[in-house]
Design a protein around this motif. Structure first.
Motif, short mmCIF file in Angstrom:
data_model
loop_
_atom_site.label_atom_id
_atom_site.label_comp_id
_atom_site.label_asym_id
_atom_site.label_seq_id
_atom_site.Cartn_x
_atom_site.Cartn_y
_atom_site.Cartn_z
N LEU A 107 0.83 -1.20 0.00
CA LEU A 107 0.00 0.00 0.00
C LEU A 107 0.87 1.25 0.00
O LEU A 107 0.51 2.26 -0.64
N THR A 108 2.01 1.20 0.67
CA THR A 108 2.93 2.33 0.66
C THR A 108 3.40 2.63 -0.76
O THR A 108 3.54 3.80 -1.16
N GLU A 109 3.64 1.58 -1.55
CA GLU A 109 4.02 1.78 -2.95
C GLU A 109 2.93 2.52 -3.72
O GLU A 109 3.21 3.41 -4.54
N VAL A 110 1.67 2.16 -3.44
CA VAL A 110 0.55 2.84 -4.11
C VAL A 110 0.50 4.31 -3.68
O VAL A 110 0.30 5.21 -4.51
N LEU A 111 0.69 4.57 -2.39
CA LEU A 111 0.63 5.94 -1.88
C LEU A 111 1.79 6.77 -2.42
O LEU A 111 1.63 7.98 -2.70
N ASP A 112 2.95 6.15 -2.57
CA ASP A 112 4.09 6.87 -3.15
C ASP A 112 3.78 7.30 -4.58
O ASP A 112 4.20 8.37 -5.02
N ARG A 113 3.07 6.46 -5.29
CA ARG A 113 2.80 6.74 -6.70
C ARG A 113 1.69 7.78 -6.89
O ARG A 113 1.81 8.67 -7.72
N TYR A 114 0.61 7.65 -6.10
CA TYR A 114 -0.56 8.49 -6.35
C TYR A 114 -0.75 9.61 -5.33
O TYR A 114 -1.52 10.54 -5.57
N GLY A 115 -0.07 9.51 -4.19
CA GLY A 115 -0.24 10.50 -3.15
C GLY A 115 -1.39 10.15 -2.22
O GLY A 115 -2.38 9.55 -2.63
N VAL A 116 -1.25 10.56 -0.96
CA VAL A 116 -2.25 10.21 0.04
C VAL A 116 -3.58 10.89 -0.25
O VAL A 116 -4.65 10.26 -0.17
N ALA A 117 -3.55 12.17 -0.58
CA ALA A 117 -4.80 12.90 -0.81
C ALA A 117 -5.59 12.30 -1.96
O ALA A 117 -6.81 12.12 -1.87
N SER A 118 -4.90 11.97 -3.05
CA SER A 118 -5.59 11.38 -4.20
C SER A 118 -6.14 9.99 -3.85
O SER A 118 -7.27 9.65 -4.21
#
Length: 590
Positions: free
Chosen positions: A199-210
């Motif tokens: 999930l951290t990889e996903v957040l790194d890519r798209y950003g937490v707000a998005s």
């Protein structure tokens, strides 16, 4: 959370599927790294991703009753620790009086940070082979309070800010009989770490707000979809009930599980206030487990309409549940509750019977209630203790309009997802020899759509100091009510279980009994099928004939229940069938 910026529906769908894929990867890792057959063979577990508020974003539910019981403890954990949550924390919990669904179903919860911000949670939860208490495996019909059943684990950190708490770990391990259980807890932690990493990889890519905005969109879309479906259902108040026979202390005792369902516009309430008071023994159901059982039945009703909704918090935004304190479904502290998950069958039956007339295209006929065994003792081959579950005992599901019931599906609480163990693994992991396991002929309730077939099984016990506890209902020897057919469909049969001892004596094994099983004891179980739906004489004769050819239906029952004539050479007699069905219609008209 308030959405920030535009939401792309396509990206929302991509992220929703990515979350689901992560939970499936977590489950795969847990099953392949664990040592217990309860995990790696049966799949009695769930893996989940939650948002920072504890809302379910996605889950890989192998055992649905556990899956829907994973979220309530997190609500309690978030409130319990408040701001005392840090990156690297690992929290263990099982306590049924602080949100748990069953003490044996233990959860591991790992917070997920992005920078210094708590953004999500990863969790794995599963049935541990032993969790302390007075009996190995936890199931004891004589238990009258929670301390006799298990070590209660309220939220406790086994890792704190990444630092291993050896004192806490050893305290838990000291109260568990089987060494491999703590190895399984390590696997649960590992699956959560993988979930955090992915999930951290996903957040790194798209950003937490998005990510937050798009997952909010997914949850809201799921809720809108469900509300639109409920709005198509007829408003009204509907009542149904089921009956639990025997509480483990008194085989003659009967308990009523009563449900009032209120459909009002786009909301639905399941009110069990009229359910009987809590039992003195272990046949009580914590509210987290009861709510999970309601969700299983509700999802089946939704799915029967062809509605496909991601498994997330939005599914249940329109659903309300009421469980009266002090009742079977919300017992007061310190009640024993280890049997509670099994009562999913009772809740399911009450809901389906309540809605039969209102939603005839959605409900199923009765399911034979699940019955299995929990066996524990000493394996002479290794000199070590063992605990195993005989969940290869599989009953059939009830039929519904347009569909036969699933054969040998098993427990409503797992919705067909929890697997039966491989017979050879059953023999390798515990001291037993499986004599046979096969479909039980003539076990399906007749109908235009027949019920699912049950199974028959037999195994020989070879362990030392072996004890077995039955876990279930629907016993013929106890006078239980058979699973009902619907709209002209026939009822199915009832479970039977017996022990043939080496000295020649025979025991009819009841539904919630603990018995000794000396070496050489032979256990025989018959798990019956589901009820039928619709007039059996409207079922195509070719389908009836096919079941006869497959030795799933006897020639006699084909004739008596379906009006289908099959000759001794197993060919279909079309003329006799037409005549039989014509006579039946004339008799019905008169």
């Amino acid at each position: 959370m308030t959405q920030t910026g535009p939401v792309d529906p396509i990206l929302a769908s991509v992220l929703q599927r990515r979350v689901d894929a992560i939970t499936k990867e977590m489950a795969t890792l847990l099953m392949r790294s664990s040592r217990s057959p309860i995990f790696n063979e049966i799949g009695d577990l769930v893996t989940v991703l939650f948002d920072r508020h504890g809302r379910t974003l996605g889950q890989a539910e192998f055992a649905a009753i556990i899956a829907f019981g994973a979220q309530p403890p997190l609500e309690y954990i978030i409130d319990y620790f408040g701001d005392d949550i840090a990156e690297g924390d690992v929290i263990v919990h099982n306590d049924v009086f602080t949100g748990g669904n069953q003490n044996a179903d233990t959860g591991v919860y790992v917070p997920i940070f992005h920078g210094d911000e708590l953004v999500a949670w990863a969790a794995s939860k599963g049935h541990l082979a032993d969790i302390g208490g007075m009996t190995a495996g936890g199931y004891d019909p004589q238990a009258r309070e929670v301390w006799q059943e298990a070590l209660r684990i309220p939220p406790v950190k086994v890792y704190e800010s990444g630092r291993f708490r050896k004192d806490v770990w050893d305290l838990i391990a000291a109260n568990i009989r089987l060494d491999f259980v703590m190895e399984d807890v390590k696997s649960m932690i590992g699956s959560c770490v993988v979930g955090r990493r992915r999930l951290t990889e996903v957040l790194d890519r798209y950003g937490v707000a998005s990510f937050d905005a798009h997952m909010d969109y997914v949850l809201q879309a799921s809720e809108r979809q469900v509300r639109a479906e409920i709005e198509r259902w007829p408003d009204g108040v509907y009542r149904g009930e089921s009956e639990m026979v025997s509480d483990g202390l008194d085989k003659t005792k009967r308990y009523r599980i009563a449900c009032e369902i209120r459909i009002e516009g786009d909301e639905i309430t399941f009110d069990f206030s009229e359910t009987d008071d809590q039992a003195p023994g272990f046949t009580n159901m914590p509210p987290a487990s009861a709510a999970g059982a309601v969700r299983i039945a509700f999802l089946m009703l939704i799915a029967a309409g062809g509605i496909v909704v991601p498994t997330n918090q939005g599914l249940f935004g329109a659903v309300r549940t009421v469980f009266r304190e002090g009742s079977l479904l919300n017992p007061r502290f310190p009640a024993a509750t280890i049997y509670g998950n099994q009562m999913c069958d009772d809740i399911f039956e009450a809901i389906m019977s309540a809605l039969a007339d209102a939603l005839p295209d959605r409900v199923t006929a009765g399911w034979t209630k699940f019955l299995s065994g929990i066996l524990h003792g000493v394996d002479e081959r290794t000199g070590e203790q063992f605990v195993t579950l005989t969940v290869f005992q599989r009953n059939g599901a009830g039929a519904m309009r347009g569909h036969d019931g699933w054969d040998a599906l098993g427990f409503t609480g797992t919705a067909g997802q929890m697997r039966a163990p491989d017979p050879e693994m059953f023999e390798l992991s515990s001291p037993h020899f499986l004599e046979y396991h096969e479909y039980l002929p003539d076990s399906a309730g007749a109908g235009e759509w027949r019920g699912g077939l049950g199974t028959r099984s037999s195994w020989r016990c070879l362990g030392r100091d072996e004890v077995g506890v039955t876990n279930g209902e629907g016993m013929e020897s106890e006078g239980a009510t058979p699973p009902r057919g619907l709209f002209g469909g026939h009822d199915a049969g009832l479970n039977r279980m017996r022990v043939d001892y080496p000295d020649g004596t025979v025991l009819e094994w009841g539904s919630k009994d603990m018995v000794e099983l000396p070496p050489g004891s032979l256990v025989t179980a018959q798990s019956w099928g589901g009820g039928g739906y619709g007039d059996p004489r409207r079922r195509p004769a070719e389908l009836v004939h096919a079941d006869v050819l497959d030795e799933l239906l006897s020639i006699e029952n084909a004739r008596d229940h379906y009006g289908v004539a099959v000759r001794d050479d197993l060919t279909l007699d079309h003329e006799a069938t037409t005549r039989l069905r014509g006579l039946a219609r004339e008799g019905a008209a008169q």
